[in-house]
Motif scaffolding. Structure first.
Motif, short mmCIF file in Angstrom:
data_model
loop_
_atom_site.label_atom_id
_atom_site.label_comp_id
_atom_site.label_asym_id
_atom_site.label_seq_id
_atom_site.Cartn_x
_atom_site.Cartn_y
_atom_site.Cartn_z
N ALA A 228 1.51 11.40 -17.86
CA ALA A 228 1.55 10.05 -17.55
C ALA A 228 1.28 9.54 -16.40
CB ALA A 228 2.89 9.50 -17.85
N ALA A 229 0.72 8.42 -15.98
CA ALA A 229 0.34 8.16 -14.63
C ALA A 229 1.90 7.97 -13.85
CB ALA A 229 -0.47 6.60 -14.64
N LEU A 230 1.75 8.04 -12.41
CA LEU A 230 2.87 7.84 -11.63
C LEU A 230 3.81 6.60 -11.84
CD1 LEU A 230 1.92 9.19 -8.08
CD2 LEU A 230 2.76 10.43 -10.19
N ASP A 231 3.12 5.46 -12.15
CA ASP A 231 3.87 4.29 -12.37
C ASP A 231 4.62 4.19 -13.81
OD1 ASP A 231 1.62 3.73 -14.23
OD2 ASP A 231 0.78 2.19 -13.01
N ALA A 232 4.26 5.31 -14.68
CA ALA A 232 5.08 5.20 -15.86
C ALA A 232 6.53 5.64 -15.87
CB ALA A 232 4.32 6.09 -16.89
N ALA A 233 6.86 6.19 -14.70
CA ALA A 233 8.20 6.90 -14.26
C ALA A 233 8.90 5.58 -13.67
CB ALA A 233 8.15 7.83 -13.31
N ASP A 234 10.13 5.36 -14.38
CA ASP A 234 11.02 4.30 -13.87
C ASP A 234 11.84 4.91 -12.46
OD1 ASP A 234 11.37 2.15 -15.82
OD2 ASP A 234 11.63 3.99 -16.82
N GLU A 235 12.01 6.19 -12.35
CA GLU A 235 12.43 6.87 -11.10
C GLU A 235 11.88 8.14 -11.11
OE1 GLU A 235 16.59 6.93 -10.19
OE2 GLU A 235 16.98 5.20 -11.59
N VAL A 236 11.88 8.68 -9.89
CA VAL A 236 11.49 10.21 -9.63
C VAL A 236 12.75 10.76 -8.72
CG1 VAL A 236 10.04 11.90 -8.39
CG2 VAL A 236 8.89 9.88 -9.75
N ILE A 237 13.37 11.99 -9.09
CA ILE A 237 14.18 12.54 -8.11
C ILE A 237 13.64 13.97 -7.88
CG2 ILE A 237 16.52 13.28 -8.12
CD1 ILE A 237 17.11 11.60 -10.48
N SER A 238 13.40 13.85 -6.36
CA SER A 238 12.81 15.04 -5.69
C SER A 238 13.89 15.60 -4.90
CB SER A 238 11.64 14.92 -5.18
OG SER A 238 11.05 16.03 -4.67
N ASP A 239 13.44 16.40 -3.83
CA ASP A 239 14.46 16.85 -2.78
C ASP A 239 13.88 16.50 -1.60
OD1 ASP A 239 12.82 19.47 -1.49
OD2 ASP A 239 12.49 19.41 -3.75
N ALA A 240 14.60 16.91 -0.46
CA ALA A 240 14.35 16.36 1.02
C ALA A 240 13.07 17.02 1.68
CB ALA A 240 15.44 16.51 1.81
N GLY A 241 12.60 17.98 0.78
CA GLY A 241 11.41 18.85 1.46
C GLY A 241 10.04 17.80 1.26
N LEU A 242 10.25 16.95 0.33
CA LEU A 242 8.97 16.07 -0.06
C LEU A 242 8.35 15.61 1.02
CD1 LEU A 242 7.60 15.28 -2.71
CD2 LEU A 242 8.81 13.17 -2.69
N GLY A 243 7.14 15.74 1.31
CA GLY A 243 6.54 15.10 2.54
C GLY A 243 6.28 13.73 2.67
N PRO A 244 6.07 13.20 3.75
CA PRO A 244 6.01 11.71 4.10
C PRO A 244 4.91 10.96 3.31
CG PRO A 244 5.25 12.75 5.85
CD PRO A 244 6.09 14.01 5.09
N GLU A 245 3.56 11.68 3.20
CA GLU A 245 2.73 11.03 2.17
C GLU A 245 2.94 10.77 0.78
OE1 GLU A 245 -0.93 9.21 1.28
OE2 GLU A 245 0.26 9.37 3.12
N ALA A 246 3.42 11.91 0.53
CA ALA A 246 4.00 11.99 -1.06
C ALA A 246 5.09 10.93 -1.25
CB ALA A 246 4.55 13.44 -1.40
N GLN A 247 6.11 10.95 -0.35
CA GLN A 247 6.97 9.83 -0.38
C GLN A 247 6.53 8.52 -0.35
OE1 GLN A 247 10.41 10.20 2.03
NE2 GLN A 247 10.32 12.29 2.42
N ARG A 248 5.54 8.35 0.49
CA ARG A 248 4.86 7.00 0.64
C ARG A 248 4.14 6.57 -0.84
NH1 ARG A 248 0.33 4.76 0.68
NH2 ARG A 248 -0.87 6.57 0.82
N VAL A 249 3.39 7.54 -1.40
CA VAL A 249 2.70 6.99 -2.58
C VAL A 249 3.76 6.99 -3.80
CG1 VAL A 249 1.27 8.30 -4.59
CG2 VAL A 249 0.69 8.35 -1.92
N LEU A 250 4.65 7.78 -3.79
CA LEU A 250 5.57 7.56 -4.85
C LEU A 250 6.40 6.53 -4.80
CD1 LEU A 250 7.07 11.29 -5.34
CD2 LEU A 250 5.50 9.96 -7.00
N ARG A 251 6.98 5.89 -3.56
CA ARG A 251 7.51 4.65 -3.42
C ARG A 251 6.83 3.41 -3.85
NH1 ARG A 251 12.46 6.12 -1.21
NH2 ARG A 251 12.51 7.57 0.49
N GLU A 252 5.69 3.64 -3.68
CA GLU A 252 4.40 2.68 -3.98
C GLU A 252 4.48 2.58 -5.43
OE1 GLU A 252 -0.21 2.32 -3.49
OE2 GLU A 252 0.97 2.06 -1.47
#
Length: 262
Positions: A228-252
């Motif tokens: 599925a595309a990223l926007d198909a997820a209502d939530e993503v749960i990851s850990d604090a090691g996730l990089g800032p660029e990944a965080q930015r894309v996922l929050r968007e």
């Protein structure tokens, strides 16, 4: 640290984590980002690893490679448990809960076996077995109902294919916890198994809410097939090691991003 020792440390990290970030390596080794990038270039020339955007990965870790359950279950155990504890807080009495196959969803199942009474729908042999053999800790409790859908078994102990997909089309889930092989800004959530992708898409279609469970090493990994595309997820749960660029894309892209502290 001498260059040879630094190179070995980088190779060890890649072999252990499968995917590593330049920023993490620079911090761990106490050197500049440019130094790590040069080291990665040299190691790639020697066939020790493969460069990817922002980091490096195992050479030959191709989009159809599907690691076995036993290997994956020993990796990043603290991060997976932290993600599982965060996800367990979303589960309440009486829910119909989908748990796709995977070691992070298996970690969640371990938190749920003595939790609220729910109906679990899964295509994971390991998860179904976990609920079947769950200890009661000496207390009287009503066991959760577990529905194990049928299908063809994969190296990760998932049951997939037409039988699994047909079964899921008849069901309605309050929430799905989806494990994935990789996450990418363009490719979305992916898997190395074509049949598993089809079954996971049926899981997503059956759920009112989809929560993806994925540790930080999943960012930048590509399986051959998109679930599925990223926007198909209502939530993503990851850990604090996730990089800032990944965080930015996922929050968007996703409804909500949670980062669990290991």
């Amino acid at each position: 640290m001498l260059p040879a020792a630094r190179h070995q440390a980088i190779v060890d990290a890649v072999q252990r984590e499968r995917v590593v970030r330049v920023s993490d390596l620079a911090q761990q080794l106490g050197v500049s980002l440019m130094t790590v990038r040069r080291d990665i270039e040299l190691l790639e020339e020697g066939g020790k690893l493969e460069r990817i955007h922002g980091g490096a990965k195992l050479p030959g870790d191709v989009s159809t490679h599907e690691p076995g359950f036993e290997l994956k279950s020993t990796q990043l155990t603290a991060e997976k448990r932290a993600i599982a504890l965060e996800a367990a807080g979303l589960v309440h009495e009486g829910m119909a809960v989908g748990l796709s196959a995977g070691t992070t969803t298996w970690a969640l199942a371990k938190e749920l076996v003595n939790g609220p009474r729910i109906t679990v729908v899964t295509n994971s042999v390991r998860i179904a077995d976990l609920f079947h053999h769950a200890p009661s800790n000496g207390s009287v409790r009503f066991a959760s109902t577990v529905i194990l859908i049928g299908g063809e078994r994969t190296p990760s102990d998932a049951l997939v294919g037409p039988l699994a997909t047909a079964a899921l089309k008849q069901l309605h889930l309050d929430v799905l916890f989806l494990g994935v092989h990789g996450m990418d800004a363009d490719a979305g959530f992916t898997t190395p198994n074509l049949l598993e992708a089809e079954t996971d898409r049926a899981f997503v279609a059956a759920a009112r809410k989809t929560v993806v469970l994925a540790d930080h090493t999943k960012w930048g990994l590509l399986g051959i097939s998109t679930i599925a595309a990223l926007d198909a997820a209502d939530e993503v749960i990851s850990d604090a090691g996730l990089g800032p660029e990944a965080q930015r894309v996922l929050r968007e892209k996703v409804g909500r991003l949670r980062l669990a502290a290991a």
